[in-house]
Motif scaffolding. Structure first.
Motif, PDB file in Angstrom:
ATOM      1  N   SER A  51       0.867  -1.183   0.000  1.00  0.00           N
ATOM      2  CA  SER A  51       0.000   0.000   0.000  1.00  0.00           C
ATOM      3  C   SER A  51       0.901   1.230   0.000  1.00  0.00           C
ATOM      4  O   SER A  51       2.098   1.134   0.274  1.00  0.00           O
ATOM      5  CB  SER A  51      -0.917  -0.009   1.223  1.00  0.00           C
ATOM      6  N   TYR A  52       0.316   2.381  -0.299  1.00  0.00           N
ATOM      7  CA  TYR A  52       1.113   3.610  -0.269  1.00  0.00           C
ATOM      8  C   TYR A  52       1.307   4.097   1.157  1.00  0.00           C
ATOM      9  O   TYR A  52       0.412   4.001   1.984  1.00  0.00           O
ATOM     10  CB  TYR A  52       0.448   4.715  -1.093  1.00  0.00           C
ATOM     11  N   ARG A  53       2.481   4.646   1.405  1.00  0.00           N
ATOM     12  CA  ARG A  53       2.776   5.347   2.649  1.00  0.00           C
ATOM     13  C   ARG A  53       2.422   6.816   2.447  1.00  0.00           C
ATOM     14  O   ARG A  53       2.223   7.263   1.324  1.00  0.00           O
ATOM     15  CB  ARG A  53       4.278   5.233   2.977  1.00  0.00           C
ATOM     16  N   ASP A  54       2.402   7.561   3.517  1.00  0.00           N
ATOM     17  CA  ASP A  54       2.106   8.989   3.427  1.00  0.00           C
ATOM     18  C   ASP A  54       3.115   9.741   2.564  1.00  0.00           C
ATOM     19  O   ASP A  54       2.776  10.747   1.941  1.00  0.00           O
ATOM     20  CB  ASP A  54       2.056   9.628   4.824  1.00  0.00           C
ATOM     21  N   ILE A  58       6.175   2.897  -0.802  1.00  0.00           N
ATOM     22  CA  ILE A  58       5.307   1.732  -0.650  1.00  0.00           C
ATOM     23  C   ILE A  58       5.529   1.067   0.709  1.00  0.00           C
ATOM     24  O   ILE A  58       6.660   0.810   1.111  1.00  0.00           O
ATOM     25  CB  ILE A  58       5.580   0.723  -1.784  1.00  0.00           C
ATOM     26  N   ARG A  59       4.436   0.813   1.389  1.00  0.00           N
ATOM     27  CA  ARG A  59       4.462   0.051   2.644  1.00  0.00           C
ATOM     28  C   ARG A  59       4.364  -1.425   2.273  1.00  0.00           C
ATOM     29  O   ARG A  59       3.501  -1.820   1.488  1.00  0.00           O
ATOM     30  CB  ARG A  59       3.271   0.449   3.507  1.00  0.00           C
ATOM     31  N   VAL A  60       5.254  -2.235   2.830  1.00  0.00           N
ATOM     32  CA  VAL A  60       5.255  -3.679   2.593  1.00  0.00           C
ATOM     33  C   VAL A  60       4.930  -4.346   3.917  1.00  0.00           C
ATOM     34  O   VAL A  60       5.649  -4.164   4.903  1.00  0.00           O
ATOM     35  CB  VAL A  60       6.648  -4.164   2.114  1.00  0.00           C
ATOM     36  N   GLU A  76       7.085  -5.350   8.781  1.00  0.00           N
ATOM     37  CA  GLU A  76       6.712  -4.232   7.926  1.00  0.00           C
ATOM     38  C   GLU A  76       7.970  -3.623   7.335  1.00  0.00           C
ATOM     39  O   GLU A  76       8.950  -3.391   8.039  1.00  0.00           O
ATOM     40  CB  GLU A  76       5.940  -3.183   8.718  1.00  0.00           C
ATOM     41  N   GLY A  77       7.924  -3.379   6.042  1.00  0.00           N
ATOM     42  CA  GLY A  77       9.046  -2.780   5.347  1.00  0.00           C
ATOM     43  C   GLY A  77       8.633  -1.570   4.538  1.00  0.00           C
ATOM     44  O   GLY A  77       7.461  -1.179   4.513  1.00  0.00           O
ATOM     45  N   LYS A  94      13.419  -2.291   2.312  1.00  0.00           N
ATOM     46  CA  LYS A  94      14.176  -2.259   3.565  1.00  0.00           C
ATOM     47  C   LYS A  94      13.235  -2.645   4.701  1.00  0.00           C
ATOM     48  O   LYS A  94      12.155  -2.082   4.832  1.00  0.00           O
ATOM     49  CB  LYS A  94      14.720  -0.852   3.755  1.00  0.00           C
ATOM     50  N   PHE A  95      13.676  -3.612   5.520  1.00  0.00           N
ATOM     51  CA  PHE A  95      12.874  -4.056   6.658  1.00  0.00           C
ATOM     52  C   PHE A  95      13.503  -3.708   8.004  1.00  0.00           C
ATOM     53  O   PHE A  95      12.818  -3.572   8.987  1.00  0.00           O
ATOM     54  CB  PHE A  95      12.635  -5.574   6.598  1.00  0.00           C
ATOM     55  N   VAL A  96      14.833  -3.618   8.037  1.00  0.00           N
ATOM     56  CA  VAL A  96      15.549  -3.394   9.292  1.00  0.00           C
ATOM     57  C   VAL A  96      16.323  -2.081   9.195  1.00  0.00           C
ATOM     58  O   VAL A  96      17.043  -1.860   8.214  1.00  0.00           O
ATOM     59  CB  VAL A  96      16.505  -4.572   9.591  1.00  0.00           C
ATOM     60  N   PHE A  97      16.193  -1.241  10.213  1.00  0.00           N
ATOM     61  CA  PHE A  97      16.738   0.113  10.192  1.00  0.00           C
ATOM     62  C   PHE A  97      18.203   0.170   9.767  1.00  0.00           C
ATOM     63  O   PHE A  97      18.568   0.907   8.870  1.00  0.00           O
ATOM     64  CB  PHE A  97      16.547   0.776  11.565  1.00  0.00           C
ATOM     65  N   LEU A  98      19.077  -0.570  10.408  1.00  0.00           N
ATOM     66  CA  LEU A  98      20.513  -0.453  10.135  1.00  0.00           C
ATOM     67  C   LEU A  98      21.002  -1.332   8.981  1.00  0.00           C
ATOM     68  O   LEU A  98      22.165  -1.283   8.621  1.00  0.00           O
ATOM     69  CB  LEU A  98      21.314  -0.778  11.406  1.00  0.00           C
ATOM     70  N   GLN A  99      20.117  -2.132   8.427  1.00  0.00           N
ATOM     71  CA  GLN A  99      20.498  -3.003   7.322  1.00  0.00           C
ATOM     72  C   GLN A  99      20.301  -2.264   6.003  1.00  0.00           C
ATOM     73  O   GLN A  99      19.328  -1.528   5.839  1.00  0.00           O
ATOM     74  CB  GLN A  99      19.617  -4.253   7.359  1.00  0.00           C
TER      75      GLN A  99
END
Length: 171
Positions: A51-54, A58-60, A76-77, A94-99
């Motif tokens: 879905s779309y993010r603000d 794209i929100r996964v 959530e990615g 991207k799913f993980v902040f520092l990755q």
């Protein structure tokens, strides 16, 4: 512990979906096949909802059922098109902040039945890890849809080891 399909060669550079229609791609997809050794994915009844993010990206939202724990999990990615001017299905996710973000290459989709995804990462031209997924709109797709999706893998990433694909139980 293995992670995806380990290959002692460079990543393949497949053609991705052209004229990619993000609006048509959004919504619920059911995972039908994935690499049997995807380290961060072990559940059944796996789905991905886009879905779309603000901010317009794209929100996964990935969901799966963990049989060992008898509970639902997932993550959530955040995904985005790499080069919007190219109008193609090459995204980063991207799913993980520092990755670092990973490739999300839509090899082919018809938006209504199937999508075939490819990613590859590692040490260029030496050692890499490939992943392939087949997602469908129907929880139990027709044999024709699945045969076509499998043929896309053979055509677009011919060096991919098809024996590495496992069926994701659904339902």
């Amino acid at each position: 512990l293995a992670y995806g399909s380990n290959v002692f060669r460079g990543c393949q550079d497949p053609t991705v979906q052209q004229n990619f229609d993000t609006d048509a791609y959004l919504g619920l997809w059911y995972e039908q096949r994935r690499d049997k050794d995807v380290a961060y994915e072990s559940g059944v009844c796996t789905t991905a909802t886009y879905s779309y993010r603000d901010d317009g990206d794209i929100r996964v939202l990935n969901n799966d059922y963990q049989e060992d724990d008898a509970k639902w999990g997932g993550g959530e990615g955040h995904a985005w098109v790499v080069d919007p001017s190219k109008d193609e299905g090459y995204l980063k996710v991207k799913f993980v902040f520092l990755q670092p973000a990973g490739d999300y290459k839509v090899l082919e989709t018809d938006y209504e039945n199937y999508t075939v995804l490819y990613t590859c990462t590692g040490i260029p031209h030496l050692y890499n890890i490939e992943y392939v997924w087949i997602l469908t709109r129907d929880i139990h797709p027709s044999d024709e849809v699945m045969e076509h999706a499998l043929s896309v893998i053979k055509e677009k990433v011919p060096e991919y080891d098809m024996s590495a694909l496992a069926t994701t139980p659904q339902g």
